[in-house]
Every structure is written in C-alpha cells, then in structure tokens.
Design a protein around this motif. Structure first.
Motif, mmCIF file in Angstrom:
data_model
loop_
_atom_site.group_PDB
_atom_site.id
_atom_site.type_symbol
_atom_site.label_atom_id
_atom_site.label_comp_id
_atom_site.label_asym_id
_atom_site.label_seq_id
_atom_site.Cartn_x
_atom_site.Cartn_y
_atom_site.Cartn_z
ATOM 1 N N PRO A 201 0.765 -1.117 0.126
ATOM 2 C CA PRO A 201 -0.168 -0.005 0.048
ATOM 3 C C PRO A 201 0.928 1.269 -0.045
ATOM 4 O O PRO A 201 0.378 2.532 -0.532
ATOM 5 C CB PRO A 201 -0.823 -0.178 1.381
ATOM 6 C CG PRO A 201 -0.812 -1.578 1.558
ATOM 7 C CD PRO A 201 0.601 -2.248 1.144
ATOM 8 N N LYS A 205 0.546 5.212 -1.555
ATOM 9 C CA LYS A 205 0.629 6.563 -0.793
ATOM 10 C C LYS A 205 1.779 7.239 -1.391
ATOM 11 O O LYS A 205 1.662 8.484 -1.820
ATOM 12 C CB LYS A 205 1.098 6.129 0.526
ATOM 13 C CG LYS A 205 0.853 7.397 1.385
ATOM 14 C CD LYS A 205 1.287 6.856 2.843
ATOM 15 C CE LYS A 205 1.153 8.207 3.667
ATOM 16 N NZ LYS A 205 1.447 7.868 5.068
ATOM 17 N N ILE A 222 -3.082 12.150 3.172
ATOM 18 C CA ILE A 222 -3.506 10.971 3.028
ATOM 19 C C ILE A 222 -3.959 10.344 4.444
ATOM 20 O O ILE A 222 -2.959 10.042 5.558
ATOM 21 C CB ILE A 222 -2.493 10.024 2.456
ATOM 22 C CG1 ILE A 222 -2.428 10.635 0.863
ATOM 23 C CG2 ILE A 222 -3.119 8.523 2.361
ATOM 24 C CD1 ILE A 222 -1.304 9.948 0.250
ATOM 25 N N VAL A 225 -4.864 3.884 3.318
ATOM 26 C CA VAL A 225 -4.746 3.268 2.180
ATOM 27 C C VAL A 225 -5.288 1.757 2.371
ATOM 28 O O VAL A 225 -4.854 1.174 3.146
ATOM 29 C CB VAL A 225 -3.376 3.457 1.514
ATOM 30 C CG1 VAL A 225 -3.332 2.636 0.182
ATOM 31 C CG2 VAL A 225 -2.947 4.729 1.544
ATOM 32 N N ARG A 227 -5.492 -1.549 -0.057
ATOM 33 C CA ARG A 227 -5.276 -2.001 -1.581
ATOM 34 C C ARG A 227 -5.202 -3.671 -1.750
ATOM 35 O O ARG A 227 -4.805 -4.381 -0.962
ATOM 36 C CB ARG A 227 -3.664 -1.507 -2.114
ATOM 37 C CG ARG A 227 -3.259 -1.727 -3.348
ATOM 38 C CD ARG A 227 -2.006 -1.029 -3.539
ATOM 39 N NE ARG A 227 -1.555 -1.286 -4.855
ATOM 40 C CZ ARG A 227 -0.302 -1.524 -5.333
ATOM 41 N NH1 ARG A 227 0.742 -1.562 -4.487
ATOM 42 N NH2 ARG A 227 -0.139 -1.542 -6.703
ATOM 43 N N SER A 233 -8.195 -0.421 -5.434
ATOM 44 C CA SER A 233 -7.573 0.195 -4.247
ATOM 45 C C SER A 233 -8.415 1.414 -3.519
ATOM 46 O O SER A 233 -9.171 1.870 -4.428
ATOM 47 C CB SER A 233 -6.214 0.915 -4.221
ATOM 48 O OG SER A 233 -5.048 -0.183 -4.706
ATOM 49 N N ILE A 235 -8.372 4.788 -1.178
ATOM 50 C CA ILE A 235 -7.466 5.838 -0.388
ATOM 51 C C ILE A 235 -8.427 6.911 0.201
ATOM 52 O O ILE A 235 -9.151 7.552 -0.855
ATOM 53 C CB ILE A 235 -6.246 6.516 -1.358
ATOM 54 C CG1 ILE A 235 -5.441 7.350 -0.526
ATOM 55 C CG2 ILE A 235 -6.981 6.934 -2.404
ATOM 56 C CD1 ILE A 235 -4.157 7.794 -1.126
ATOM 57 N N ILE A 270 -8.827 2.843 -8.727
ATOM 58 C CA ILE A 270 -8.580 3.688 -7.631
ATOM 59 C C ILE A 270 -9.713 4.497 -6.941
ATOM 60 O O ILE A 270 -10.127 5.364 -7.856
ATOM 61 C CB ILE A 270 -7.181 4.364 -7.755
ATOM 62 C CG1 ILE A 270 -6.014 3.642 -7.959
ATOM 63 C CG2 ILE A 270 -7.068 5.240 -6.203
ATOM 64 C CD1 ILE A 270 -4.677 4.572 -8.326
ATOM 65 N N LEU A 330 -9.923 0.020 4.969
ATOM 66 C CA LEU A 330 -9.786 1.433 4.782
ATOM 67 C C LEU A 330 -10.015 2.227 6.125
ATOM 68 O O LEU A 330 -9.367 3.100 6.627
ATOM 69 C CB LEU A 330 -10.542 2.045 3.674
ATOM 70 C CG LEU A 330 -10.157 3.470 3.326
ATOM 71 C CD1 LEU A 330 -8.805 3.845 2.668
ATOM 72 C CD2 LEU A 330 -11.125 4.270 2.559
#
Length: 367
Positions: A201, A205, A222, A225, A227, A233, A235, A270, A330
């Motif tokens: 991950p 990032k 951020i 994350v 993934r 993924s 985020i 994403i 997450l």
C-alpha cells in the motif's frame, strides 16, 4: 616496501570514497598477522609504515623482567641494560626484526586485506546511501528474472522483487523501467540487501505524494490506504482547510493526476474518498461508488451495519466482496451490509426512512 603500495592505497581511497586511515590500520594488522604466520613468531610486534620513504619496519616488543620465562615475549634486565643502561623493570623494549624478504610477504598481505576492506567499506557506503530510502519509491531497471524473483537494478545495488511482492496482474520484462516501494534495507554478512515491493500500500501512497502537490506540501493529508494490488484500491484523504477539495485535488483536472497513477499501476482501479471523523460519514464514503441509506454504529465492537438500496446491494458488496472488504480495511470498522428489504424485515429501517432512498432511486432512473 615500495612507495608504490602507499600510492595505490591513496588512489584507491579517493576512488572509492573510503577513509585512508581505515585502509592503513587494516594493512598494519594484516602485516603483523603475516609476520607471525610466515616466521612462526609469537612475539608481540609493531609495524611502522613510512609513507614518505615507502619503508616498512617490524619491531619486536619485549617486556623487561628480572628473569625471563619466555624469550619471545620477555628480556632480562641485564640484557636490556646492555642495549641501554636507562632501561628498568616493566619497561618495554623494541628491537627491529624486519626480515629481508618481508616486502614480498607484505605485498601479498596488503592485496588481500585492502581488497577485503574496500569491499566492506563499499558495502557500508551503499548501506548508508540506501538506508534513507526505506518506505520510499525508487525507479529501477529489470535486469533478469527467475521463477522466484525479478531482479531490479537500483543504481549501485540490485534488489530482489519477490513473487509475493509482485502485482499478480502485471507482466515483467527485462529492461523495463519500474517504480518500486522500498520496504526494508538491511546490512547482512553478504552486503546490503534491499527488499522492494510493487504490491505494498505504501507504493500507492508515495505515488500520490509524487503526483499531487497538495499532498506533498501537506495541504491534503492521506489518512488511510487499502489495496488489493493490480485490481482495486481505496485511499482516504482530508484537508484541514474547508476551501480545499481533497478528492478533487487528487483526481486532478480531467482526472490527469489519478490517471497517471493508474497507468503506473497498469490499470489498477482507485477509489478516492474523503475522510471524516464521523464513522457514519466515513463508512458511507468508503463504500463508494455505492449509495448508502443509513449506517448503524456499534462503538464498543467498532462495527457498523450499512443499509443500502436493494438495487445497490451487489455494487456495495462488490465482486467477491471486494468493495466491502476494502472499505472495512480503509476505515478500520467492521462493515455488515444489508439491503433495505432485509433491514426492514429485521426492524432496522422504518417506512419513513425508506421513502428518501426510493426517491433517490427514481431520480437515478430519470437521469
């Protein structure tokens, strides 16, 4: 010993960026060992190296005692006074014992120890250079491959990309340029070892930090994350300034910023969602692109029950449960997804709650 050896050591130290004193100390230790080995001597000796003249001298060191028990390590006071009347008990006397053919032996010892020390010093320089790159992204070139590893040249060192750290959907070819995430740098007996990953991950990032100036300068943060490398993924991002759109900053104009990252990850999807300290809002955002009717929170078990429109149930759960799984990873909250029908049957949803969700559905149908 010829001054050429000193010149060679001097040039080598400059070329490799190694402290010359380290090589000279190692050379002295090697010459002492070579002397004792080749001349079968247990005597304590000292090596004197004169860089100006290129001369090498070996001195035997003996303690002055009343009566000697070991002639190689000791000398009687009577014998010592014959050399110099000023010697007394417990003094240490030095006598030159440089052999005639010691130059040849010295050259061999010098070659071995200097080569070894240069190798060790080079390893130290490489380790010092790369230890600061832990948890960072580096670009390398694939040199070769075998069934277990992809070998990536990172400049001064070759790193191994293990099968478990590769993206399952990605094909690797010799001479391809590759961005990798450095997970660990270790100094082992075989030299520095760099462990890299394409599935970590941290790679996602760092790519966002490189691509989005607002993240790099701290305007956008951020938060988390999740993934599943090569596939999808999520985020979560946050901006302290209410005037800043954290999601929009990451997406970029016409999606250019996020698309650059998707391209680097060979098409990995994403989802960028806005972080919130309110679990109801955060979990709802995390389940994007699915719509959410309500989120019931159990603080003690850090669990949530999420109610979604019937027609959004499959989307919320995702293929093989992926969307729900990534959302839970997450947010750090357990997520149990129920359709409106299930929630109503279990008494989790009132009739009035239903009305808004159905009107949302109707709006979607007319759009």
């Amino acid at each position: 010993m010829s001054s050429q050896l000193f010149d060679a050591i001097d040039n080598l130290a400059k070329e490799k960026g190694i402290d010359k004193s380290i090589l000279m100390e190692a050379l002295e230790a090697a010459l002492i060992s070579a002397y004792k080995k080749n001349f079968k001597s247990a005597t304590n000796v000292r090596i004197e190296l004169n860089e100006t003249t290129g001369k090498m001298s070996v001195y035997s060191r003996k303690a002055v005692v009343e009566e000697t028990e070991d002639a190689q390590l000791e000398i009687s006071l009577e014998e010592a006074k014959k050399i110099d009347p000023n010697y007394s008990l417990e003094d240490v006397i030095e006598v030159e014992v440089t052999p005639k053919d010691f130059g040849r032996i010295a050259a061999q010892a010098a070659k071995q120890v200097v080569t070894q020390r240069v190798r060790e010093a080079e390893r130290g320089v490489i380790f010092s250079e790369y230890i600061d790159r832990e948890e960072d992204v580096m670009t390398g070139i694939i040199q070769r491959m075998d069934p277990r590893f992809v070998y990536v040249n990172l400049g001064k060192i070759e790193a191994k990309l293990a099968e478990a750290e590769q993206m399952p959907t990605e094909e690797y070819h010799v001479h391809d340029r590759l961005k990798v995430f450095v997970t660990k740098v270790e100094n082992t007996s075989k030299g520095p070892q760099i462990y890299i990953s394409r599935s970590h991950p941290g790679l996602l990032k760092r790519l966002f930090e490189m691509e989005v100036p607002e993240i790099f300068d701290g305007t956008v943060e951020i938060k988390s994350v999740a993934r599943e490398a090569g596939d999808r993924s999520k985020i979560s991002v946050f901006a302290q300034d209410p005037e800043v759109d954290p999601v929009g900053s990451c997406v970029g104009q016409k999606g250019q910023r996020v698309q650059a990252i998707v391209n680097e990850l060979k098409g990995e999807k994403i989802d960028i969602v806005e972080w919130s300290e309110d679990p109801v809002v955060y979990v709802s955002n995390a389940l994007s692109p699915s719509k959410v009717v309500d989120v019931l929170v159990n603080e003690e078990e850090k669990a949530t029950t999420v109610i979604v429109p019937d027609y959004q149930l499959s989307l919320a759960i995702g293929k093989r449960g992926q969307n729900a799984r990534l959302a839970a990873k997450l947010t750090g909250w357990k997520i149990d997804i129920k359709s409106e029908t299930e929630a109503r049957e279990e008494g989790l949803l009132t009739v009035s709650d239903n009305e808004d969700s159905y009107s949302d559905k109707d709006e979607d149908l007319f759009e």
